[in-house]
Design an enzyme around this catalytic site. Structure first.
Site, PDB file in Angstrom:
ATOM      1  N   HIS A 173       0.854  -1.032   0.088  1.00 31.87           N
ATOM      2  CA  HIS A 173       0.069   0.179   0.045  1.00 31.87           C
ATOM      3  C   HIS A 173       0.753   1.401  -0.077  1.00 31.87           C
ATOM      4  O   HIS A 173       0.563   2.317  -0.592  1.00 31.87           O
ATOM      5  CB  HIS A 173      -0.722  -0.060   1.383  1.00 31.87           C
ATOM      6  CG  HIS A 173      -2.138  -1.071   1.266  1.00 31.87           C
ATOM      7  ND1 HIS A 173      -1.766  -2.133   2.268  1.00 31.87           N
ATOM      8  CD2 HIS A 173      -3.012  -1.256   0.661  1.00 31.87           C
ATOM      9  CE1 HIS A 173      -3.120  -2.997   2.221  1.00 31.87           C
ATOM     10  NE2 HIS A 173      -3.759  -2.589   1.358  1.00 31.87           N
TER      11      HIS A 173
ATOM     12  N   GLU B 100      -1.072  -4.429  -8.570  1.00 32.37           N
ATOM     13  CA  GLU B 100      -1.429  -5.346  -9.596  1.00 32.37           C
ATOM     14  C   GLU B 100      -1.506  -6.723  -9.122  1.00 32.37           C
ATOM     15  O   GLU B 100      -1.852  -7.421  -9.541  1.00 32.37           O
ATOM     16  CB  GLU B 100      -0.196  -5.273 -10.468  1.00 32.37           C
ATOM     17  CG  GLU B 100      -0.423  -4.601 -11.696  1.00 32.37           C
ATOM     18  CD  GLU B 100       0.744  -4.333 -12.793  1.00 32.37           C
ATOM     19  OE1 GLU B 100       2.032  -5.173 -12.178  1.00 32.37           O
ATOM     20  OE2 GLU B 100       0.779  -3.962 -13.649  1.00 32.37           O
TER      21      GLU B 100
ATOM     22  N   SER C  46      -0.036  -8.961   1.446  1.00 27.37           N
ATOM     23  CA  SER C  46      -1.237  -8.785   1.531  1.00 27.37           C
ATOM     24  C   SER C  46      -1.843  -8.332   3.107  1.00 27.37           C
ATOM     25  O   SER C  46      -1.089  -9.000   3.827  1.00 27.37           O
ATOM     26  CB  SER C  46      -2.161  -9.971   1.216  1.00 27.37           C
ATOM     27  OG  SER C  46      -3.351 -10.208   1.513  1.00 27.37           O
TER      28      SER C  46
ATOM     29  N   VAL D 100       4.378  -5.915  -4.569  1.00 24.35           N
ATOM     30  CA  VAL D 100       5.343  -5.820  -3.743  1.00 24.35           C
ATOM     31  C   VAL D 100       5.566  -7.259  -2.890  1.00 24.35           C
ATOM     32  O   VAL D 100       4.247  -7.689  -2.454  1.00 24.35           O
ATOM     33  CB  VAL D 100       5.228  -4.712  -2.616  1.00 24.35           C
ATOM     34  CG1 VAL D 100       6.632  -4.730  -1.767  1.00 24.35           C
ATOM     35  CG2 VAL D 100       5.397  -3.244  -3.334  1.00 24.35           C
TER      36      VAL D 100
ATOM     37  N   ASP E 169      -3.809  -7.179  -7.129  1.00 27.19           N
ATOM     38  CA  ASP E 169      -5.343  -7.702  -7.270  1.00 27.19           C
ATOM     39  C   ASP E 169      -5.628  -7.628  -8.782  1.00 27.19           C
ATOM     40  O   ASP E 169      -6.152  -6.482  -9.179  1.00 27.19           O
ATOM     41  CB  ASP E 169      -6.114  -6.833  -6.372  1.00 27.19           C
ATOM     42  CG  ASP E 169      -5.782  -7.126  -5.156  1.00 27.19           C
ATOM     43  OD1 ASP E 169      -6.237  -8.257  -4.517  1.00 27.19           O
ATOM     44  OD2 ASP E 169      -5.664  -6.309  -4.038  1.00 27.19           O
TER      45      ASP E 169
HETATM   46  O1  PAF Z   1      -8.048  -3.663  -2.789  1.00 30.68           O
HETATM   47  C1  PAF Z   1      -8.653  -3.310  -1.870  1.00 30.68           C
HETATM   48  O2  PAF Z   1      -8.261  -2.994  -0.792  1.00 30.68           O
HETATM   49  C2  PAF Z   1     -10.413  -2.865  -1.900  1.00 30.68           C
HETATM   50  O3  PAF Z   1     -10.973  -3.950  -2.842  1.00 30.68           O
HETATM   51  C3  PAF Z   1     -10.688  -1.609  -2.407  1.00 30.68           C
HETATM   52  C4  PAF Z   1     -10.179  -1.262  -4.000  1.00 30.68           C
HETATM   53  C5  PAF Z   1     -10.175  -0.607  -1.530  1.00 30.68           C
HETATM   54  C6  PAF Z   1     -12.161  -1.305  -2.538  1.00 30.68           C
HETATM   55  O4  PAF Z   1     -12.737  -1.665  -1.250  1.00 30.68           O
END
Ligand code: PAF
Length: 285
Positions: A35, A146, A183, A174, A148
Site C-alpha cells: 500500500h 497489480e 497482503s 510488492v 489484485d
Molecule cells: O483492494 C482493496 O483493498 C479493495 O478492494 C478496495 C479497492 C479498496 C475497495 O474496497
C-alpha cells in the site's frame, strides 16, 4: 495530514487543498509496504494525495471473512503520515452507504471469471464502493496494486461503464523476501501456513521460466499442461489447496488458448491456506 471521517469533512478538506492533479489510493487499511508503495507513487505524481481506509462490507460474500479482516487504524495513520498523505478518509459504513446500494454493474465480462466465479457478488461490491469513493474524492488518478490483477480490470471496466475520465494506475506487486505477495490477509496466517505460502509464487515463477525457455528453444508446453503442473506443485504443499490457477489473456481475462495471446498471458491463482484465502498472479508471456 488531515484525518476526516465524514463526507462533509472530506468535502471541506478537499476545498482547502484544491490543488490538481489529485491522486487517490483507496484501501481497506491494515496497511503494508505494498500500500505504501502506492501512496509514495501518488505523492510523486500529484499535488494532493488522498487515501481512504474503509473495510467495505458489500464486497465480502462471507460475513466471517468481513469480521476477521484485520484492522489497524492507528498504525495505518502513522504509516500514511510518514508517506506524505495529505488527507485520510476513514468513514463509517453509513457515510458511504446512507441507504443500501442496489446498483448492479455489467463490467464487460471481466468480473465473471476466477475471483468473480468463486466469490459471487464480490466485484459488484468493489465497483459500488470504488465508484462512491471516486464521486466523493473526484481524483485525477487512482492507484491500485497489480496483486489484485482482476480487480484492476474490473475497475477499468467500471470506469468505462460509468464514464469516469480519470487515470487508473496499476502498480507492481510488492513481495516479501521469500516471494509471498504482500497482503493484509498474510497477518492472519498461522506460522505453519505462512511457511507454506511462498510455494504459490515459487510454482508460478518456475513455470513461467520453463515456458519462456521452451519458447526460446522453439518447443512449447501446452497451456493446459502448465496449468496442471502449477496446480499440482502448489497442492503438493500439504497446507495449501488451489482454488483455481488459470492462464488468461492479460487484457480480456479470457482463458489463454496459446502463448501468442495479444496483450500477453497472465497466470492468476487463488489458494486456500487454512482459513485464509490468498491470491497472486504473474506475467508468463
Ligand atoms: O483492494 C482493496 O483493498 C479493495 O478492494 C478496495 C479497492 C479498496 C475497495 O474496497
Amino acid at each position: 495530514m488531515e484525518i476526516v471521517t465524514t463526507r462533509a469533512a472530506l468535502a471541506e478538506a478537499l476545498a482547502v487543498r484544491n490543488g490538481r492533479p489529485r491522486g487517490f489510493v483507496p484501501t481497506m487499511g491494515a496497511l503494508h509496504a505494498g500500500h505504501i508503495s502506492l501512496v509514495e507513487r501518488a505523492r510523486r505524481e500529484n499535488r494532493v494525495v488522498v487515501v481512504s481506509v474503509f473495510v467495505n462490507p458489500t464486497q465480502f460474500n462471507d460475513p466471517g471473512d468481513l469480521e476477521r479482516y484485520p484492522r489497524t487504524p492507528q498504525e495505518d495513520i502513522r504509516l500514511l503520515d510518514k508517506a506524505g498523505t495529505d488527507i485520510v478518509f476513514m468513514p463509517a459504513p453509513q457515510e458511504i452507504y446512507p441507504e443500501p446500494d442496489t446498483r448492479v454493474f455489467v463490467l464487460a465480462g471481466v468480473s465473471e471469471v476466477m475471483e468473480g466465479a468463486t466469490r459471487p457478488g464480490h466485484f459488484n461490491g468493489v465497483a459500488q464502493v470504488v465508484s462512491r469513493l471516486f464521486d466523493l474524492v473526484r481524483p485525477d488518478r487512482a492507484y491500485f496494486g497489480e496483486k489484485d490483477f482482476q480487480q484492476v480490470a474490473v475497475i477499468r471496466a467500471m470506469c468505462r461503464e460509468c464514464g469516469y475520465g480519470l487515470d487508473i494506475v496499476a502498480c507492481p506487486t510488492v513481495r516479501e523476501d521469500d516471494g509471498l505477495a504482500m497482503s493484509s490477509r498474510n497477518t492472519l496466517l498461522d506460522p505453519a501456513h505462512r511457511a507454506a505460502a511462498p510455494a504459490i509464487y515459487r510454482a508460478m515463477d518456475r513455470a513461467a521460466q520453463e515456458v519462456r525457455e521452451a519458447l526460446a528453444k522453439g518447443s512449447s508446453l501446452s497451456v493446459a499442461e502448465v496449468e496442471r503442473r502449477v496446480t499440482e506443485e502448489i497442492n503438493s504443499e500439504q497446507l495449501l489447496e488451489v482454488i483455481y490457477f488459470r492462464l488468461v489473456n492479460a487484457h480480456t481475462l479470457a482463458p489463454a488458448r496459446s502463448w501468442d495471446e495479444e496483450g500477453g498471458v497472465q497466470g492468476c491463482v487463488a489458494v486456500q491456506a487454512g482459513t485464509v484465502r490468498l491470491i497472486d498472479n504473474l506475467r508468463f508471456i
